[in-house]
Design an enzyme around this catalytic site. Structure first.
Site, PDB file in Angstrom:
ATOM      1  N   GLY A  13      13.813  -2.600   5.795  1.00  0.00           N
ATOM      2  CA  GLY A  13      14.239  -1.523   6.690  1.00  0.00           C
ATOM      3  C   GLY A  13      14.442  -2.049   8.096  1.00  0.00           C
ATOM      4  N   GLY A  14      13.437  -1.829   8.953  1.00  0.00           N
ATOM      5  CA  GLY A  14      13.541  -2.176  10.377  1.00  0.00           C
ATOM      6  C   GLY A  14      14.079  -3.577  10.649  1.00  0.00           C
ATOM      7  N   HIS A  20      14.475   6.744  -2.673  1.00  0.00           N
ATOM      8  CA  HIS A  20      13.729   6.182  -1.544  1.00  0.00           C
ATOM      9  C   HIS A  20      12.663   7.192  -1.104  1.00  0.00           C
ATOM     10  CE1 HIS A  20      12.703   4.781   2.441  1.00  0.00           C
ATOM     11  NE2 HIS A  20      13.122   3.596   2.037  1.00  0.00           N
ATOM     12  N   GLU A  67       7.940   0.126  -3.313  1.00  0.00           N
ATOM     13  CA  GLU A  67       7.714   0.312  -1.882  1.00  0.00           C
ATOM     14  C   GLU A  67       6.520   1.240  -1.672  1.00  0.00           C
ATOM     15  OE1 GLU A  67      11.513  -0.401   0.508  1.00  0.00           O
ATOM     16  OE2 GLU A  67      11.630   1.658  -0.207  1.00  0.00           O
ATOM     17  N   GLU A 100      11.746   8.254   1.640  1.00  0.00           N
ATOM     18  CA  GLU A 100      12.167   9.235   2.657  1.00  0.00           C
ATOM     19  C   GLU A 100      13.008  10.344   2.035  1.00  0.00           C
ATOM     20  OE1 GLU A 100      13.687   6.258   5.326  1.00  0.00           O
ATOM     21  OE2 GLU A 100      11.620   5.549   5.548  1.00  0.00           O
ATOM     22  N   ASN A 102      18.208  -1.933   4.256  1.00  0.00           N
ATOM     23  CA  ASN A 102      18.420  -0.490   4.296  1.00  0.00           C
ATOM     24  C   ASN A 102      18.474  -0.064   5.761  1.00  0.00           C
ATOM     25  OD1 ASN A 102      18.299   2.278   4.101  1.00  0.00           O
ATOM     26  ND2 ASN A 102      16.216   2.358   3.271  1.00  0.00           N
ATOM     27  N   TRP A 103      19.667   0.271   6.224  1.00  0.00           N
ATOM     28  CA  TRP A 103      19.829   0.581   7.655  1.00  0.00           C
ATOM     29  C   TRP A 103      19.320   1.973   8.008  1.00  0.00           C
ATOM     30  CZ3 TRP A 103      25.237  -1.434   9.696  1.00  0.00           C
ATOM     31  CH2 TRP A 103      25.330  -2.814   9.450  1.00  0.00           C
ATOM     32  N   LYS A 104      19.063   2.793   7.019  1.00  0.00           N
ATOM     33  CA  LYS A 104      18.629   4.183   7.254  1.00  0.00           C
ATOM     34  C   LYS A 104      19.593   4.867   8.236  1.00  0.00           C
ATOM     35  CE  LYS A 104      14.044   2.731   6.011  1.00  0.00           C
ATOM     36  NZ  LYS A 104      12.607   2.904   6.082  1.00  0.00           N
ATOM     37  N   GLY A 156       7.744   1.212   7.300  1.00  0.00           N
ATOM     38  CA  GLY A 156       7.933   1.502   8.717  1.00  0.00           C
ATOM     39  C   GLY A 156       6.625   1.581   9.495  1.00  0.00           C
ATOM     40  N   SER A 158       7.674  -3.005   5.412  1.00  0.00           N
ATOM     41  CA  SER A 158       7.328  -3.890   6.529  1.00  0.00           C
ATOM     42  C   SER A 158       7.464  -5.377   6.202  1.00  0.00           C
ATOM     43  CB  SER A 158       5.920  -3.573   7.056  1.00  0.00           C
ATOM     44  OG  SER A 158       5.874  -2.239   7.530  1.00  0.00           O
TER      45      SER A 158
HETATM   46  P1  PGA Z   1      10.583  -1.055   6.526  1.00  0.00           P
HETATM   47  O1  PGA Z   1      11.371  -0.097   5.501  1.00  0.00           O
HETATM   48  O2  PGA Z   1      10.968  -2.463   6.183  1.00  0.00           O
HETATM   49  O3  PGA Z   1      11.053  -0.632   7.893  1.00  0.00           O
HETATM   50  O4  PGA Z   1       9.127  -0.812   6.306  1.00  0.00           O
HETATM   51  C1  PGA Z   1      11.528  -0.448   4.154  1.00  0.00           C
HETATM   52  C2  PGA Z   1      12.286   0.634   3.427  1.00  0.00           C
HETATM   53  O5  PGA Z   1      12.088   1.818   3.719  1.00  0.00           O
HETATM   54  O6  PGA Z   1      13.097   0.350   2.532  1.00  0.00           O
END
Ligand code: PGA
Length: 253
Positions: free
Chosen positions: A235-236, A96, A168, A98, A9-11, A174, A214
């Site tokens: 994510g990251g 998600h 999640e 966010e 997930n590149w956000k 994050g 993470s």
């Molecule tokens: P993260 O994000 O790996 O940076 O914790 C995961 C996500 O939000 O899907």
């Protein structure tokens, strides 16, 4: 048999040049390596068409990060299921944390979106998970149960089989803090049991349940080795080809 999946997930990251560069690096990686899981990415919406061009032989699945709950019309800024279907996207993330936190998305919205996505042949990746307060007060199992029931339990057995679930925990996204493999396994098993109780074990065993929060090159293998964890939503660590590749290789024995 359910699929193993690693999805990035590149956000809201990367300009067009950087996005294109990472896509070509991923394509090269995918051509040179056999992977023991499906690899999907969810780039920002404006790069979806580019991703479909780069991965023209479906080397990597292309997901949206979100999709509208409406079919079409005056909804400025939104993307419809129909649009995603028309570019042959693999599917879309739905719910998600966010989106929930910054855009007021609820499980009832997710329920509508999941159904709309399925109707268009898209794979919904339904994201759910508890907050830190909910975990600290011991409510995590109840919270996840509620989320799964509201968002998914109006589906038929044939429909729910096509859904991918991403557990999640909000406190692990994050933050660098990961749920331990045992903590994640506990919830994944809980989710699979809820589905088995409602739809039967055979259906529950067909659903891929990913862990997100993470996931990094150094913890992926241990997380993926849990019996009810079928991959990750990253994510990251999905923003660098080296890290993402190492996570994918968490499925290599
Ligand atoms: P993260 O994000 O790996 O940076 O914790 C995961 C996500 O939000 O899907």
């Amino acid at each position: 048999m359910r699929k193993n999946i690693v999805a990035g997930n590149w956000k809201m990251n990367k300009n067009v040049i950087e996005a294109q560069q990472l896509m070509f690096q991923l394509l090269e990686y995918k051509k040179k390596n056999t992977t023991n899981c499906e690899v999907w990415i969810a780039p920002p919406a404006m790069y979806l068409m580019m991703a479909k061009d780069v991965f023209s032989h479906n080397e990597i699945g292309v997901l949206a990060q979100d999709m509208s709950e409406y079919e079409s019309g005056a909804y400025t800024g939104e993307i419809s299921a129909d649009m995603l279907e028309s570019i042959h996207a693999t599917g879309t993330l739905i719910g998600h944390s966010e989106r929930r936190q910054y855009h007021g998305e609820t499980d009832s919205h997710c329920n509508v979106k999941v159904k709309l996505a399925l109707d268009k042949g898209l794979t919904p990746i339904y994201c759910n998970g508890e907050t830190l307060e909910q975990r600290k007060s011991g409510q995590h199992l109840e919270v996840v149960k509620y989320q799964i029931e509201v968002a998914l339990f109006t589906l038929t057995a044939e429909e729910i089989k096509k859904v991918v679930i991403a557990y999640e925990p909000v406190w692990a996204i994050g933050t660098g803090e990961t749920a331990s493999p045992e903590q994640a396994q506990e919830i994944h098993k809980h989710i699979r049991t809820l589905i088995a109780d409602k739809y039967g074990k055979d259906i529950a065993d067909e659903i891929s349940i990913l862990y997100g929060g993470s996931v990094k090159p150094d913890n992926a293998k241990e997380i993926f080795s849990q019996p009810d964890i079928d991959g990750g939503l990253i994510g990251g660590a999905a923003l660098k080809v080296e890290d993402f590749a190492k996570i994918i290789e968490g499925f290599n024995s």
